[in-house]
Design a protein around this motif. Structure first.
Motif, PDB file in Angstrom:
ATOM      1  N   ARG A 201       6.676  -2.708   8.912  1.00  0.00           N
ATOM      2  CA  ARG A 201       5.842  -3.652   9.666  1.00  0.00           C
ATOM      3  C   ARG A 201       5.842  -3.379  11.160  1.00  0.00           C
ATOM      4  NH1 ARG A 201       8.016  -9.097   6.773  1.00  0.00           N
ATOM      5  NH2 ARG A 201       9.923  -7.804   6.840  1.00  0.00           N
ATOM      6  N   ASP A 202       6.962  -2.920  11.713  1.00  0.00           N
ATOM      7  CA  ASP A 202       7.038  -2.672  13.148  1.00  0.00           C
ATOM      8  C   ASP A 202       6.593  -1.264  13.529  1.00  0.00           C
ATOM      9  OD1 ASP A 202       7.964  -5.230  13.612  1.00  0.00           O
ATOM     10  OD2 ASP A 202      10.083  -4.645  13.507  1.00  0.00           O
ATOM     11  N   GLN A 203       6.208  -0.446  12.531  1.00  0.00           N
ATOM     12  CA  GLN A 203       5.851   0.948  12.813  1.00  0.00           C
ATOM     13  C   GLN A 203       4.373   1.261  12.608  1.00  0.00           C
ATOM     14  OE1 GLN A 203       8.639   3.809  10.988  1.00  0.00           O
ATOM     15  NE2 GLN A 203      10.006   2.085  10.562  1.00  0.00           N
ATOM     16  N   ILE A 204       3.690   0.465  11.761  1.00  0.00           N
ATOM     17  CA  ILE A 204       2.335   0.858  11.375  1.00  0.00           C
ATOM     18  C   ILE A 204       1.329   0.765  12.519  1.00  0.00           C
ATOM     19  CG2 ILE A 204       2.664   0.384   8.924  1.00  0.00           C
ATOM     20  CD1 ILE A 204       1.164  -2.257   9.333  1.00  0.00           C
ATOM     21  N   SER A 205       1.680   0.120  13.617  1.00  0.00           N
ATOM     22  CA  SER A 205       0.773   0.093  14.769  1.00  0.00           C
ATOM     23  C   SER A 205       0.600   1.483  15.373  1.00  0.00           C
ATOM     24  CB  SER A 205       1.291  -0.876  15.830  1.00  0.00           C
ATOM     25  OG  SER A 205       2.569  -0.471  16.295  1.00  0.00           O
ATOM     26  N   ARG A 206       1.456   2.436  14.983  1.00  0.00           N
ATOM     27  CA  ARG A 206       1.372   3.812  15.482  1.00  0.00           C
ATOM     28  C   ARG A 206       0.396   4.652  14.665  1.00  0.00           C
ATOM     29  NH1 ARG A 206       7.609   4.564  14.913  1.00  0.00           N
ATOM     30  NH2 ARG A 206       7.026   6.756  14.559  1.00  0.00           N
ATOM     31  N   ILE A 207      -0.125   4.121  13.553  1.00  0.00           N
ATOM     32  CA  ILE A 207      -1.042   4.891  12.711  1.00  0.00           C
ATOM     33  C   ILE A 207      -2.356   5.101  13.457  1.00  0.00           C
ATOM     34  CG2 ILE A 207      -2.393   4.858  10.576  1.00  0.00           C
ATOM     35  CD1 ILE A 207      -0.051   3.387   9.256  1.00  0.00           C
ATOM     36  N   ALA A 208      -2.759   6.369  13.572  1.00  0.00           N
ATOM     37  CA  ALA A 208      -3.971   6.708  14.320  1.00  0.00           C
ATOM     38  C   ALA A 208      -5.118   7.151  13.416  1.00  0.00           C
ATOM     39  CB  ALA A 208      -3.663   7.811  15.329  1.00  0.00           C
ATOM     40  N   ALA A 209      -4.819   7.530  12.176  1.00  0.00           N
ATOM     41  CA  ALA A 209      -5.872   7.997  11.267  1.00  0.00           C
ATOM     42  C   ALA A 209      -6.817   6.856  10.928  1.00  0.00           C
ATOM     43  CB  ALA A 209      -5.248   8.542   9.980  1.00  0.00           C
ATOM     44  N   PRO A 210      -8.104   7.146  10.721  1.00  0.00           N
ATOM     45  CA  PRO A 210      -9.001   6.108  10.195  1.00  0.00           C
ATOM     46  C   PRO A 210      -8.404   5.539   8.904  1.00  0.00           C
ATOM     47  CG  PRO A 210     -10.224   8.078  10.811  1.00  0.00           C
ATOM     48  CD  PRO A 210      -8.780   8.444  10.893  1.00  0.00           C
ATOM     49  N   THR A 211      -8.311   4.221   8.816  1.00  0.00           N
ATOM     50  CA  THR A 211      -7.560   3.595   7.724  1.00  0.00           C
ATOM     51  C   THR A 211      -8.376   2.511   7.040  1.00  0.00           C
ATOM     52  OG1 THR A 211      -5.453   4.004   8.857  1.00  0.00           O
ATOM     53  CG2 THR A 211      -5.451   2.336   7.121  1.00  0.00           C
ATOM     54  N   LEU A 212      -8.418   2.596   5.701  1.00  0.00           N
ATOM     55  CA  LEU A 212      -9.009   1.563   4.856  1.00  0.00           C
ATOM     56  C   LEU A 212      -7.893   0.904   4.052  1.00  0.00           C
ATOM     57  CD1 LEU A 212     -11.481   0.134   3.500  1.00  0.00           C
ATOM     58  CD2 LEU A 212     -11.410   1.970   1.790  1.00  0.00           C
TER      59      LEU A 212
END
Length: 267
Positions: A201-212
């Protein structure tokens, strides 16, 4: 179009992998849920392989892939994906995973962003269930072995599917139960260990790929609210809700396929 299923030697071990579609097309790798094999994606093969080089694999501890001593961690499961891509000489791919497979995708998005063109996280969450529940299930399987796997399979339909679908598709439901009952209890338990430990939960803000983020309208395991919570944290991500419970690609295959292909076409 080409297609093959077999054992692939990788730096992480020997994995059961199926590859369909044009070898020159963009790569799309699918990751199965806990308690299934890559056959769970059979309804999507024809549609996805028209436009993509489609790779499916049995997650570690499942099917024809290695059952190594546990506990597993999602860094192990994510590195397995990277090793499969390396063995197939694929630099970047779109990733689509469901439940445990979706959580593997989140790990990839955080830890291996350079390998992802797009990310589809289905019926999953940044934290799935409670550590205690997963630990209890893992311990029951280690103690009960094959008999406990059969008990788990007997109770699985209500976690996987809506009641109407269970009544309408008894053969598919039974096939999924039979496949679950045949899995190695120690491999399944080791994946439960990974689910108990992982909280992104505290890490997914770093995801940069287009995400669905695909959610099942009636999913009791990973809810629409779970998808919305991830959307609030992953920049630019979108949510698609399909009329299904937990194994949404099986219960609502047309809506699922449409949501994924429309997203990939835009991504």
């Amino acid at each position: 179009m080409t297609g093959s299923t077999g054992i692939l030697n990788t730096a992480q071990g020997r994995f059961r992998v199926s590859v369909q579609g044009d070898p020159l097309a963009p790569a799309l790798i699918l990751s199965n849920s806990l308690g299934t094999t890559h056959e769970m994606w059979d309804p999507q093969v024809a549609g996805f392989a028209q436009s993509y080089r489609l790779i499916r694999y049995d997650t570690r501890g499942h099917g024809g892939s290695p059952v190594t001593p546990g506990p597993y961690r999602f860094k192990d499961l994510g590195r397995d994906v990277l090793a499969i891509l390396d063995a197939l000489d694929i630099e970047r791919a779109a990733f689509c995973g469901l439940s445990m497979g979706g959580h593997t995708g989140l790990w990839m998005g955080v830890n291996a962003p350079e390998r992802l063109n797009a990310l589809i996280v289905c019926n999953s969450a940044a934290k799935i269930g409670t550590a205690q529940a997963w630990q209890e299930r893992a311990e029951a399987l280690r103690q009960g072995g094959a008999a406990q796997m059969r008990t788990l399979a007997d109770s699985a339909p209500s976690r996987w599917f809506g009641e109407a679908f269970i009544q309408q598709s008894p053969q598919l439901v039974k096939a999924m139960q039979d496949a679950l009952a045949k899995l190695d209890p120690l491999g399944y338990a080791a994946c439960c260990d990974a689910l108990a430990e992982s909280d992104l939960r505290d890490q997914i803000s770093r995801i940069a790929a287009p995400t669905l983020l695909v959610a099942g309208q009636w999913d009791p395991v990973t809810t629409v609210a779970d998808a919305q919570a991830m959307q609030a944290r992953i920049p630019g991500s979108t949510v698609a809700v399909v009329p299904a419970s937990h194994l949404s690609n099986l219960e609502a295959p047309e809506a699922f396929e449409r949501a994924v292909l429309n997203f990939l076409a835009q991504a």
